[in-house]
Scaffold this active site. Structure first.
Site, PDB file in Angstrom:
ATOM      1  N   GLY A  41     -10.957  -3.995  -3.690  1.00  0.00           N
ATOM      2  CA  GLY A  41      -9.624  -3.645  -4.162  1.00  0.00           C
ATOM      3  C   GLY A  41      -8.818  -4.802  -4.700  1.00  0.00           C
ATOM      4  O   GLY A  41      -9.305  -5.648  -5.460  1.00  0.00           O
ATOM      5  N   LYS A  89       4.719  -0.738   6.410  1.00  0.00           N
ATOM      6  CA  LYS A  89       5.035  -1.496   5.196  1.00  0.00           C
ATOM      7  C   LYS A  89       6.438  -2.101   5.287  1.00  0.00           C
ATOM      8  O   LYS A  89       6.664  -3.224   4.818  1.00  0.00           O
ATOM      9  CB  LYS A  89       4.914  -0.599   3.964  1.00  0.00           C
ATOM     10  CG  LYS A  89       3.487  -0.158   3.646  1.00  0.00           C
ATOM     11  CD  LYS A  89       2.580  -1.335   3.371  1.00  0.00           C
ATOM     12  CE  LYS A  89       1.180  -0.897   2.955  1.00  0.00           C
ATOM     13  NZ  LYS A  89       0.250  -2.041   2.760  1.00  0.00           N
ATOM     14  N   TYR A 111       3.847   8.987   3.026  1.00  0.00           N
ATOM     15  CA  TYR A 111       3.623   7.563   2.836  1.00  0.00           C
ATOM     16  C   TYR A 111       4.854   6.744   3.234  1.00  0.00           C
ATOM     17  O   TYR A 111       4.952   6.253   4.350  1.00  0.00           O
ATOM     18  CB  TYR A 111       3.189   7.247   1.396  1.00  0.00           C
ATOM     19  CG  TYR A 111       2.582   5.858   1.310  1.00  0.00           C
ATOM     20  CD1 TYR A 111       1.208   5.689   1.450  1.00  0.00           C
ATOM     21  CD2 TYR A 111       3.371   4.729   1.154  1.00  0.00           C
ATOM     22  CE1 TYR A 111       0.640   4.418   1.427  1.00  0.00           C
ATOM     23  CE2 TYR A 111       2.815   3.464   1.130  1.00  0.00           C
ATOM     24  CZ  TYR A 111       1.453   3.310   1.260  1.00  0.00           C
ATOM     25  OH  TYR A 111       0.907   2.056   1.261  1.00  0.00           O
ATOM     26  N   ALA A 169     -10.687 -10.214   1.214  1.00  0.00           N
ATOM     27  CA  ALA A 169     -11.044 -10.674  -0.130  1.00  0.00           C
ATOM     28  C   ALA A 169     -12.173  -9.916  -0.792  1.00  0.00           C
ATOM     29  O   ALA A 169     -12.631 -10.325  -1.857  1.00  0.00           O
ATOM     30  CB  ALA A 169     -11.429 -12.166  -0.066  1.00  0.00           C
ATOM     31  N   SER A 170     -12.634  -8.813  -0.198  1.00  0.00           N
ATOM     32  CA  SER A 170     -13.908  -8.260  -0.661  1.00  0.00           C
ATOM     33  C   SER A 170     -13.819  -7.001  -1.503  1.00  0.00           C
ATOM     34  O   SER A 170     -14.779  -6.659  -2.192  1.00  0.00           O
ATOM     35  CB  SER A 170     -14.823  -7.990   0.545  1.00  0.00           C
ATOM     36  OG  SER A 170     -14.160  -7.168   1.483  1.00  0.00           O
ATOM     37  N   LEU A 206      -5.218  -7.559   3.635  1.00  0.00           N
ATOM     38  CA  LEU A 206      -6.049  -6.955   4.665  1.00  0.00           C
ATOM     39  C   LEU A 206      -5.738  -5.472   4.815  1.00  0.00           C
ATOM     40  O   LEU A 206      -4.577  -5.082   4.883  1.00  0.00           O
ATOM     41  CB  LEU A 206      -5.796  -7.675   5.994  1.00  0.00           C
ATOM     42  CG  LEU A 206      -6.934  -7.764   6.999  1.00  0.00           C
ATOM     43  CD1 LEU A 206      -8.171  -8.376   6.383  1.00  0.00           C
ATOM     44  CD2 LEU A 206      -6.487  -8.595   8.198  1.00  0.00           C
TER      45      LEU A 206
END
Length: 398
Positions: free
Chosen positions: A52, A245, A236, A49-50, A139
């Site tokens: 981006g 992903k 990617y 939550a901190s 995350l």
């Protein structure tokens, strides 16, 4: 102390408390200017939550929907003579702004992969909120210690099958150069990356929250992913990160089964390429983003993390008619403007032309640099970086 930016490659080693606070306030002001998310969430847990997309999700929920929020993150607190991390200062600023607005906001600092932090979070939800109606999983970490086995995994950023050769840029100097990235050595590289960045931990969180009875009926949970253009596929989407992903996206089905008895829903949102601490570490991506920014700004469709998260909540997840538009793979797409044919065609042409000599003219490399330093509280005209600032800033709830 006087705090100036100190960088090492794609990492900024310092953060400015006043600058990060201004960055948070600017995002809050944007949400307030856009109006209320009428059907938005009211009790929200944000894991990661901190910085981006995570901090922007928390801001969009709190100031767009009046939500009570709990944020989980792993950041270094400030100490005398040693600035804290940007995420620490972001969270401190957010909590103070939320409290001033009469909004509930508490934070937990620790390893979100661990069972201990999961239990601590569940206990806080039980004590203060009872249940949550939205769980955001945002995350991003290069390493994970598995909570059940104790095995430590490290992710790798590599192509699969053959070397990847293409252009990249040192965004500090603006030098465009060719880069070759060798492929993985073994399947173990893929497995380790999936263990860190795939969907298992998201599933563990939802299982534990569900078993503890702290998920509201009709709860929603969303995790974030990225696809991007074909030119970045080898490093990617078709590389080790892409395999992780894929695993994350496949986990939605498992979580939907977990939440079936409370009518819960799990989603993956595919977001736009943006300057974040994570994206800055990926070769080729800074050059692509600097060209993308140029094109999207010229077309008037550029968004930052807060614009993306506000649009995700208001126009995708919490629509007036309750319908959620999904692509053929069952994903929410807020990368739709980035992936427009006209945008991608122009970026592809600029990519062919990009050199060190013309980069400043044909790209928005300056915008990239500015966004990068803004992440750490620098490059804001309103802040006097030659003045003393109090580096010791506490998060009220910690």
């Amino acid at each position: 102390m006087i705090i100036k930016p100190r960088t090492r490659g794609f990492i900024c080693l310092t953060a400015h408390p006043e600058g990060t606070a201004l960055n948070i306030k600017n995002q809050i002001d944007y949400v307030r200017s856009k109006g209320t998310i009428a059907n938005g969430p009211k009790k929200v847990l944000v894991i990661g939550a901190s910085t981006g997309f995570g901090i922007s999700s928390r801001i969009a929920a709190a100031f767009g929907s009046g939500a009570a929020t709990i944020g989980v993150f792993f950041e270094k607190p400030a100490a005398e003579g040693k600035p804290g991390t940007a995420g620490w200062y972001n969270s401190a600023a957010f909590e103070k702004e939320a409290q001033n607005a009469g909004l509930y906001a508490k934070s937990i600092n620790g390893d979100a992969f661990s069972d201990e932090i999961k239990k601590q979070t569940i206990d806080l939800i039980k004590k203060d909120l009872g249940t949550v109606d939205l769980v955001v999983y945002s995350l991003a970490s290069p390493r994970r210690t598995h909570p059940k086995t104790g095995v430590a995994y490290a992710s790798v950023l590599k192509p699969i099958g053959q070397p990847f050769e293409n252009k990249t840029v040192d965004f500090h100097s603006g030098v465009v150069s060719d880069i070759t990235i060798n492929p993985i050595d073994s399947q173990e590289d893929i497995d380790n990356t999936i263990a860190v960045m795939g969907g298992e931990d998201w599933k563990f969180w939802m299982e534990d929250l569900h078993n503890a009875g702290v998920l509201a009926d009709n709860v929603k949970t969303v995790a974030y992913s990225y696809i991007g253009p074909e030119l970045t596929f080898p490093i990617y989407r078709n590389g080790t990160i892409g395999q992780a992903k894929n695993d994350l996206e496949a986990t939605t089905g498992t979580i939907n089964n977990i939440l079936k008895d409370i009518n819960g829903q799990a989603f993956v949102s595919v977001n736009k390429a943006l300057v974040t601490q994570s994206s800055s570490a990926i070769p080729v991506v800074p050059l692509y983003i600097s060209l993308l920014y140029k094109v999207m700004k010229q077309k008037g469709i550029h968004e930052g993390t807060i614009e993306q998260m506000y649009r995700l909540f208001k126009e995708r997840m919490y629509t007036e008619n309750g319908e959620i538009a999904l692509d053929n793979e069952g994903r929410i797409r807020v990368d739709d403007w980035e992936m427009r044919d006209d945008v991608q065609a122009e970026v592809a042409q600029l990519w062919k032309e990009a050199t060190t000599e013309n980069l400043e003219q044909i790209s928005d490399i300056e915008g990239y640099r500015n966004d990068f330093f803004n992440l750490f509280g620098f490059n804001f005209n309103e802040i006097n970086y030659d003045a003393d600032t109090n580096e010791v800033v506490n998060i009220p709830s910690i």
